[in-house]
Design an enzyme around this catalytic site. Structure first.
Site, PDB file in Angstrom:
ATOM      1  N   HIS A 131       4.752  -8.539  -4.596  1.00  0.00           N
ATOM      2  CA  HIS A 131       3.371  -8.905  -3.777  1.00  0.00           C
ATOM      3  C   HIS A 131       3.214 -10.850  -4.474  1.00  0.00           C
ATOM      4  CE1 HIS A 131       2.272  -5.112  -3.583  1.00  0.00           C
ATOM      5  NE2 HIS A 131       2.719  -4.236  -3.463  1.00  0.00           N
ATOM      6  N   CYS A 175       5.975  -5.437   0.616  1.00  0.00           N
ATOM      7  CA  CYS A 175       6.220  -4.393  -0.288  1.00  0.00           C
ATOM      8  C   CYS A 175       6.116  -2.903   1.410  1.00  0.00           C
ATOM      9  CB  CYS A 175       5.551  -4.040  -1.524  1.00  0.00           C
ATOM     10  SG  CYS A 175       5.657  -3.099  -2.869  1.00  0.00           S
ATOM     11  N   GLU A 230       0.480 -12.132  -3.651  1.00  0.00           N
ATOM     12  CA  GLU A 230      -1.001 -12.044  -2.646  1.00  0.00           C
ATOM     13  C   GLU A 230      -1.262 -11.975  -4.244  1.00  0.00           C
ATOM     14  OE1 GLU A 230       1.267  -9.720  -2.148  1.00  0.00           O
ATOM     15  OE2 GLU A 230      -0.119  -7.733  -2.481  1.00  0.00           O
ATOM     16  N   GLY A 243       0.915  -1.499  -0.304  1.00  0.00           N
ATOM     17  CA  GLY A 243      -0.155  -0.115  -0.106  1.00  0.00           C
ATOM     18  C   GLY A 243       0.821   1.356  -0.250  1.00  0.00           C
ATOM     19  N   GLU A 244       0.751   1.980   0.731  1.00  0.00           N
ATOM     20  CA  GLU A 244       1.325   3.248   0.454  1.00  0.00           C
ATOM     21  C   GLU A 244       1.780   3.664   2.141  1.00  0.00           C
ATOM     22  OE1 GLU A 244       1.916   5.330  -1.356  1.00  0.00           O
ATOM     23  OE2 GLU A 244       3.513   6.118  -0.205  1.00  0.00           O
TER      24      GLU A 244
HETATM   25  N1  GLN Z   1       5.767   2.930  -3.226  1.00  0.00           N
HETATM   26  C1  GLN Z   1       4.851   2.841  -1.685  1.00  0.00           C
HETATM   27  C2  GLN Z   1       6.088   3.026  -0.815  1.00  0.00           C
HETATM   28  O1  GLN Z   1       6.697   3.799  -0.554  1.00  0.00           O
HETATM   29  C3  GLN Z   1       4.898   1.382  -1.636  1.00  0.00           C
HETATM   30  C4  GLN Z   1       4.210   0.262  -2.439  1.00  0.00           C
HETATM   31  C5  GLN Z   1       3.670  -0.318  -2.749  1.00  0.00           C
HETATM   32  O2  GLN Z   1       3.516  -1.542  -1.108  1.00  0.00           O
HETATM   33  N2  GLN Z   1       3.281  -1.727  -3.497  1.00  0.00           N
HETATM   34  O3  GLN Z   1       5.149   2.927   0.801  1.00  0.00           O
END
Ligand code: GLN
Length: 193
Positions: free
Chosen positions: A168, A78, A170, A46-47
């Site tokens: 990922h 990630c 998943e 995610g972020e």
């Molecule tokens: N770019 C995202 C970050 O810096 C990570 C991207 C992802 O989880 N697919 O948090």
């Protein structure tokens, strides 16, 4: 055996689907109380900045950090991997910070937003790997095992009970990494018993 999936932001539903398909119980972690009684946790993509902010706002960060540092098996993908890292090369904010690695966010550049490849991860071959604005690891400290490298970059690592992945799993139909994690959780539970 109960596996928690952090469900404050990002791609958590896909992890839940796989954990259930593999026959384990799964609980969404949306607040601090949900952390009680879990045998392992998945930190989804995610972020990372948003996830970190929400963990602080929900007053979950310290408890989660303590549980992971005390041995709770953790699979981080990630953004989740960024949360786990002790140092983030291009970000001053450390979040959970229990894995002694330096990670770089958006390490493939913002232009290459997404790509898929296959690679090996310890004993597993031909693992499909989906990268989305992915980080990679720049440096690992003592005690960290590199599980996978793609084009000379570390994309998976393990430190004690914690497994971090840049990609990922998943988002693919290959469940071997989740099975490996479930086996780690089972093993830990047996040791604790
Ligand atoms: N770019 C995202 C970050 O810096 C990570 C991207 C992802 O989880 N697919 O948090």
């Amino acid at each position: 055996m109960k596996i928690g999936v952090l469900a404050v932001q990002g791609a958590f539903i896909e992890h839940e689907r796989i954990i259930k398909a593999l026959g384990a119980d799964c609980v969404e972690i949306r607040q601090k109380a949900d952390l009680e009684g879990i045998d392992g946790i998945i930190l989804p993509g995610g972020e990372s900045t948003v996830q970190g902010k929400l963990l602080r706002k929900l007053d979950m960060l310290d408890t989660l950090k303590e549980m992971i540092a005390n041995g709770l098996p953790t699979l981080a993908t990630c953004a989740g991997f960024i949360l786990l890292s002790e140092k983030i090369e291009n970000d001053d904010t450390v979040h959970i910070g229990t894995m002694p690695v330096t990670i770089k966010r958006n390490a493939y550049g913002r232009q290459i937003s997404s790509f898929t490849t296959t690679g090996s991860l310890t004993g597993l071959n031909d693992i499909p790997m989906v990268f989305i604005r992915a980080p990679f690891v720049e440096n690992v400290e003592d005690g960290v095992e590199v599980l996978s490298e793609i084009d000379g970059h570390i994309v998976a690592a393990q430190y004690k009970n914690q497994i971090g992945l840049s990609f990922h799993p998943e988002l693919t139909k290959d469940y071997r990494i989740h099975q490996m994690f479930i086996d780690l959780v089972k093993q830990q539970k047996r040791h604790a018993a």
